[in-house]
Design a protein around this motif. Sequence first.
Motif, PDB file in Angstrom:
ATOM      1  N   ARG A  99      -8.401  -4.178   8.634  1.00 29.74           N
ATOM      2  CA  ARG A  99      -7.141  -4.803   8.232  1.00 29.74           C
ATOM      3  C   ARG A  99      -7.254  -5.526   6.884  1.00 29.74           C
ATOM      4  O   ARG A  99      -6.313  -5.524   6.088  1.00 29.74           O
TER       5      ARG A  99
ATOM      6  N   CYS B 112      -8.858  -4.665   4.380  1.00 29.54           N
ATOM      7  CA  CYS B 112      -8.983  -3.705   3.282  1.00 29.54           C
ATOM      8  C   CYS B 112      -7.657  -3.045   2.913  1.00 29.54           C
ATOM      9  O   CYS B 112      -7.593  -2.327   1.905  1.00 29.54           O
ATOM     10  N   LEU B 113      -6.607  -3.263   3.686  1.00 29.93           N
ATOM     11  CA  LEU B 113      -5.392  -2.471   3.527  1.00 29.93           C
ATOM     12  C   LEU B 113      -4.718  -2.663   2.177  1.00 29.93           C
ATOM     13  O   LEU B 113      -4.084  -1.746   1.659  1.00 29.93           O
TER      14      LEU B 113
ATOM     15  N   TYR C 126       4.109  -7.109   8.944  1.00 32.59           N
ATOM     16  CA  TYR C 126       4.095  -5.919   8.102  1.00 32.59           C
ATOM     17  C   TYR C 126       5.411  -5.176   8.218  1.00 32.59           C
ATOM     18  O   TYR C 126       6.024  -5.129   9.285  1.00 32.59           O
TER      19      TYR C 126
ATOM     20  N   PHE D 254      -7.907   5.878   4.046  1.00 32.90           N
ATOM     21  CA  PHE D 254      -6.524   5.403   3.892  1.00 32.90           C
ATOM     22  C   PHE D 254      -5.523   6.460   4.354  1.00 32.90           C
ATOM     23  O   PHE D 254      -4.544   6.143   5.044  1.00 32.90           O
TER      24      PHE D 254
ATOM     25  N   ARG E 280     -10.371   4.440  10.191  1.00 30.85           N
ATOM     26  CA  ARG E 280      -9.370   3.858   9.297  1.00 30.85           C
ATOM     27  C   ARG E 280      -9.887   2.569   8.669  1.00 30.85           C
ATOM     28  O   ARG E 280     -10.816   1.952   9.191  1.00 30.85           O
ATOM     29  N   PRO E 281      -9.274   2.121   7.571  1.00 28.72           N
ATOM     30  CA  PRO E 281      -9.737   0.883   6.927  1.00 28.72           C
ATOM     31  C   PRO E 281      -9.521  -0.319   7.834  1.00 28.72           C
ATOM     32  O   PRO E 281      -8.560  -0.366   8.617  1.00 28.72           O
TER      33      PRO E 281
ATOM     34  N   LEU F 220      -4.504   6.664   8.018  1.00 27.93           N
ATOM     35  CA  LEU F 220      -3.513   5.754   8.594  1.00 27.93           C
ATOM     36  C   LEU F 220      -2.263   6.518   9.010  1.00 27.93           C
ATOM     37  O   LEU F 220      -1.687   6.262  10.072  1.00 27.93           O
TER      38      LEU F 220
ATOM     39  N   LEU G  52       0.853  -1.180   0.000  1.00 31.13           N
ATOM     40  CA  LEU G  52       0.000   0.000   0.000  1.00 31.13           C
ATOM     41  C   LEU G  52       0.891   1.233   0.000  1.00 31.13           C
ATOM     42  O   LEU G  52       1.739   1.387   0.880  1.00 31.13           O
TER      43      LEU G  52
ATOM     44  N   PRO H 233      -0.617  -3.805  11.893  1.00 31.99           N
ATOM     45  CA  PRO H 233      -0.278  -2.625  11.084  1.00 31.99           C
ATOM     46  C   PRO H 233      -0.598  -1.308  11.776  1.00 31.99           C
ATOM     47  O   PRO H 233       0.111  -0.316  11.589  1.00 31.99           O
TER      48      PRO H 233
ATOM     49  N   GLU I 101       3.181  -6.163   3.109  1.00 28.38           N
ATOM     50  CA  GLU I 101       2.707  -7.345   3.808  1.00 28.38           C
ATOM     51  C   GLU I 101       3.760  -8.444   3.701  1.00 28.38           C
ATOM     52  O   GLU I 101       4.274  -8.727   2.621  1.00 28.38           O
TER      53      GLU I 101
END
Length: 816
Positions: free
Chosen positions: A610, A612-613, A181, A538, A607-608, A541, A134, A236, A165
């Motif tokens: 996990r 969805c990251l 991560y 996003f 936040r998104p 984050l 990401l 993360p 990841e």
Amino acid sequence: MWSTDLLQHTTHVYMFICFCNNALFMATAVSSTSLRTLRFKFNNLSPFSPPNGFLRLRRTSRCGGARWSMFVKAPPTLKNGVLTFNGRDTLLGVPENVLLTPCSDSAAFLGALSSQTSSRHVFKLGLIQGARLLSLFRFKIWWMIPRVGSSGKDIPAETQMLLLEAREEPNFAEPDGNTAYVLFLPILDGEFRSSLQGNIANELEVCVETGDSAGDSAKNGPGSSRAVLVNYGSNPFELIKESMKILQKYSGTFALRETKQLPGMLDWFGWCTWDAFYQDVNPQGIRDVLKSLSEGGTPARFLIIDDGWQDTANEFQKEGEPLREGTQFGARLMSIRENEKFRKASNYDSSGKPHSLKDFVSDIKETFGLKYVYVWHALMGYWGGLHPNCPGTQKYNPTVKFPQLSIGNLAHRRDIAMERMEEYGVGMVDPERIFEFYDDLHSYLVSQDVDGVKVDVQNILETVATGSGGRVSLARIFHQSLEKSISNNFRDNSIICCMAQSTDSLYSANTSAITRASDDYYPNNPTTQTLHIAAVAFNSLLFGEVFVPDWDMFYSLHDSAEFHAIARAVGGCGVYVSDKPGKHDFEILKRLVLPDGAVLRAKYPGRPSRDCLFVDPVMDGKSLMKIWNHNKFCGVLAVFNCQGAGAWPGLENTVQRDGLELTGDISPADIEYLTEIDLQPQTGDFAVFSFKSGFLFRVSLYGKLTVKLKTLQCDVFTVSPIKSYNEDLQFAPLGLINMYNSGGAIDAVEAINDPSFNKIRIRGRGEGVFGAYMSSEPKVCYVNMEEVHFNFSSEEHFLTVIVPIGTTSWEIDINH
């Protein structure tokens, strides 16, 4: 990954037996904090030892369980051209000029040096392939968006955060996955500012630049040995938080959100003039909207008077000439006072204008109950800066400078504002006079009964840094001066930063507590609605560790109004609209705003989730967008179908189609740290309430519910831990279920045991319908000591109680 069973614990001392790869260890840890993460040393009970003797303990099981995971924390190594974290190769083919400097048990600084000195260097760091990643990168000079990929070539120029990841061996899987991560944060080092990018050979590169190619050659250098902070972890969100703490301690140039004073306007509903009037804002129009919002039952308690109130002149748009797009960005500030729309020209002026800005602001505060009035200004005063030859601005020694974009910014999207400022120039305030300018402006605004400011166009600094000491030094001077003036003049840390999504601004924000987290809300562009929601989530984050992210205004009467409203409900942000006079959807607004104008703001930046990251919730044609947050006694999870409506800038639209219906899953486990909401004995299950369907479900931590949504549809779920209050009662409060963020209405929950009866007492605020999961039907319910009727579904174990209209705060007693 390590596994362990909890043998014994007291309040602060924990003992563990650990087993991994035929190795046996006894470990002890001392902590005064909650049992989420512990760092400890160990005693080896077998011939084998984990590297460097440090483990991180993390609870991953159901509530009340005794299953934990241990994550080995070891400093990264750079050997034979391979950057390794805990034995896991992250970068391959690392050049010899790349340097690694450890700074914690898992983090290090990464940098590179050249044999040549320059104001700009691009260094290769190594090869990335086969890893989901990401990137958060600037697609315009002002704004960031996310990009996902699997190799170095997928990393755009101007990347300001990179998350990789790293999957573990499947034999060590735990319930929420077997993934680790790696985080890369390009930082500021001396006069150099860093950003990341990839190349077609899948190599990660770091660009370090001063932004002062024509400046003092002594400030140029061979590069930066500390250009990027790299860190490694199993969670993360904890990884990003921990890394920002390391960076804050190292730099000392910014502060974390949790340490800052938050402006009071965050907890009140607001209205902004911009999309209602744009630069044609006027006193009567403001009064009209405030009146209609108040009469509809959702009174605004804070106001932003956006662009259009200042005293400006524009030499590039002559009266009577055809309007040329973007000429407004050439206008320059003539004085720090308001323009003639907001004050009478003289005492003989018989128009309906207010006598002064103060006259107007004081009047609307008294008439409409406003608590906070903010006004807009640019970092340089106005878009085109200060007029260089005007009596009202000459004391600040402004000079017209023509912006120059960096190579990284030239690789991305241009916008009309930047193009016109390049063409017309910007009247730049003398850095030695910038504090005087801000202090004069802000003290004048305070004298006019104004409570704060929205400061826009902040990233312009990097484009005018040549000959002014470079972008890093210039940003520090301006931001320190701005924050000092805010502190000197406004009582509530009252500033909203905007167009400031660069690390120059991020790592200079010592007191500023709110920043816009995405490009503008564009009500007339249907292709940007879904992008807006995904981008803010996003971007939060990174920016959410330093600021409360601002989600911008929206129209309540609009095709995508509920989409935006639910995003604000879960965003942990300020909530404000920009409706035109009389153009409101009060059904939507009343799900966000209490009758007294308060909003139910969630605790953290939304936040998104996990899962969805590393997916694209806008363009992959299959992924839903999930955003999580907390309230005091429950979690909240919003789900959006952002597919089928628009495309990210720079990507070809290959899968979009209107009305795309998607099916996905939601789970209590999508909400991070949900098991830690409080210490009441928990059953391991959760009450999950769907706002859209009105149904209540009992779900285990890793249980799933199926969600089906069409494009631009969404739902929001209140997720409350079911707790055992005695042998015969399990209970979970949901809050006011007529509100999008229902759990935000709950202030306190307690069990009261009496020889004659037991009861649960819940305190909260607002009016509507209180809901709760309850294992058995109550005997009687009271609201503010008055017995009330209740409804109870024995099938869903769903209790509802009406909180009467006009109630601002309540105490509900449930006898059982």
